[in-house]
Write an enzyme that holds these catalytic residues in place. Sequence first.
Site, PDB file in Angstrom:
ATOM      1  N   GLY A   1      -6.850 -14.236  20.660  1.00 31.54           N
ATOM      2  CA  GLY A   1      -6.870 -15.117  19.505  1.00 31.54           C
ATOM      3  C   GLY A   1      -8.029 -16.092  19.602  1.00 31.54           C
ATOM      4  N   CYS A   2      -8.433 -16.663  18.454  1.00 32.75           N
ATOM      5  CA  CYS A   2      -9.622 -17.527  18.433  1.00 32.75           C
ATOM      6  C   CYS A   2      -9.426 -18.802  19.250  1.00 32.75           C
ATOM      7  CB  CYS A   2     -10.010 -17.842  16.992  1.00 32.75           C
ATOM      8  SG  CYS A   2      -8.681 -18.537  15.984  1.00 32.75           S
ATOM      9  N   PHE A   3      -8.296 -19.495  19.041  1.00 33.80           N
ATOM     10  CA  PHE A   3      -8.038 -20.703  19.832  1.00 33.80           C
ATOM     11  C   PHE A   3      -7.963 -20.376  21.314  1.00 33.80           C
ATOM     12  CE2 PHE A   3      -5.850 -22.524  15.917  1.00 33.80           C
ATOM     13  CZ  PHE A   3      -6.775 -23.535  15.714  1.00 33.80           C
TER      14      PHE A   3
ATOM     15  N   ALA B   1     -11.432 -19.790  22.942  1.00 34.08           N
ATOM     16  CA  ALA B   1     -12.144 -21.037  23.197  1.00 34.08           C
ATOM     17  C   ALA B   1     -11.547 -21.790  24.385  1.00 34.08           C
ATOM     18  CB  ALA B   1     -12.127 -21.913  21.942  1.00 34.08           C
TER      19      ALA B   1
END
Length: 351
Positions: free
Chosen positions: A143-145, A148
């Site tokens: 997932g994007c979060f 990061a």
Amino acid sequence: MINVGIFGATGYMGGEALRILLEHPQVKISWITSRNPAKIADYHPNLYDSPLHFIRPEETTPCDVVFMAVPSGISMEAAPKFIDQGCKVIDLGADFRLENRTIWEQVYKKKHKSWKYAKAAVYGITELHREDIKKTKLVANPGCFASAAILGLSPLIESKLIDTDKIVVDGLSGTAGIGADLSRPAHHAEIGNNLIPYNVVDHRHTYEIEQELSKLAEKKIQIHFTPIYVPIIRGVLDVCHIFPKKKMSRKNLIQLYQDFYKGEFFVKVYDLPHEKGVAWQYKPYPWVNTVSGTNHCLIGMDVDETRNRIVIFSALDSIGKGGAHAGIQNMNVMFGLAENTGLTRSGLHPI
């Protein structure tokens, strides 16, 4: 040439994968699917002159690799068919990300129908799992979060220099992360001039972050994560608050990160110095628009020596390094290509 299929190519993630793959020098697009076939311009006006057309999911044929860009619950039914036909699969969704079945079913509130495939999947943070990605048939793109946070925190977790009982992550995301389906927070009249917290406890990506960082820590850790939608389109900025076991300077922290990510093309340590003689510091910290449309992650940092707190900023594109571009990086690894093949145009640039 690598023959590629995109299963679910009408949304933002599938459309971005298609946009990049059309210019990849070693790729031929075999097919793209939609549950409601239409002209490609109806979904992606930027690709209006492409000769491709959508087919229905049941009309797909075997190819070298399939990108799954569909909602949770669909990949676990469709991906096994492709794998059994000899295809490799890169799932841009969440069906194969977690290693614990009980947790997955609790988080996604449904029964997992293909758990033996989930057990064999490799979590697609290339910088951490490169060798396993080379050998697998199934990559679970993060997932994007989560991407990061994991990239932002991994050097400190592995170093054993921080208090792993106190890790706080605030995630700021643009509206592309909501997806193409209509949703009130994504309407311009709602998100414009606004900040919208959502799922502020027990967010799905928390479990991915905990899973991967626990491996590096060699013990179970918990992350306190809160997401917020902000009035931009593409991009994620994770702001991570960590507390070191002993005093640490910004210079030493930057060196730690540079050593950890030495040789990584797509992860860059943002090491600009503090400006002298200014009241407000801006330049030492990464801006989200510099990574928009790219597969890069910029990691910036600072140290509050008075309060013994480290702040890590991890910026990436939610459908770039946090999505489709990272999937293409993983495809390159799976097929023995240079990791930046087809992604070199996605260099750092201002918007």
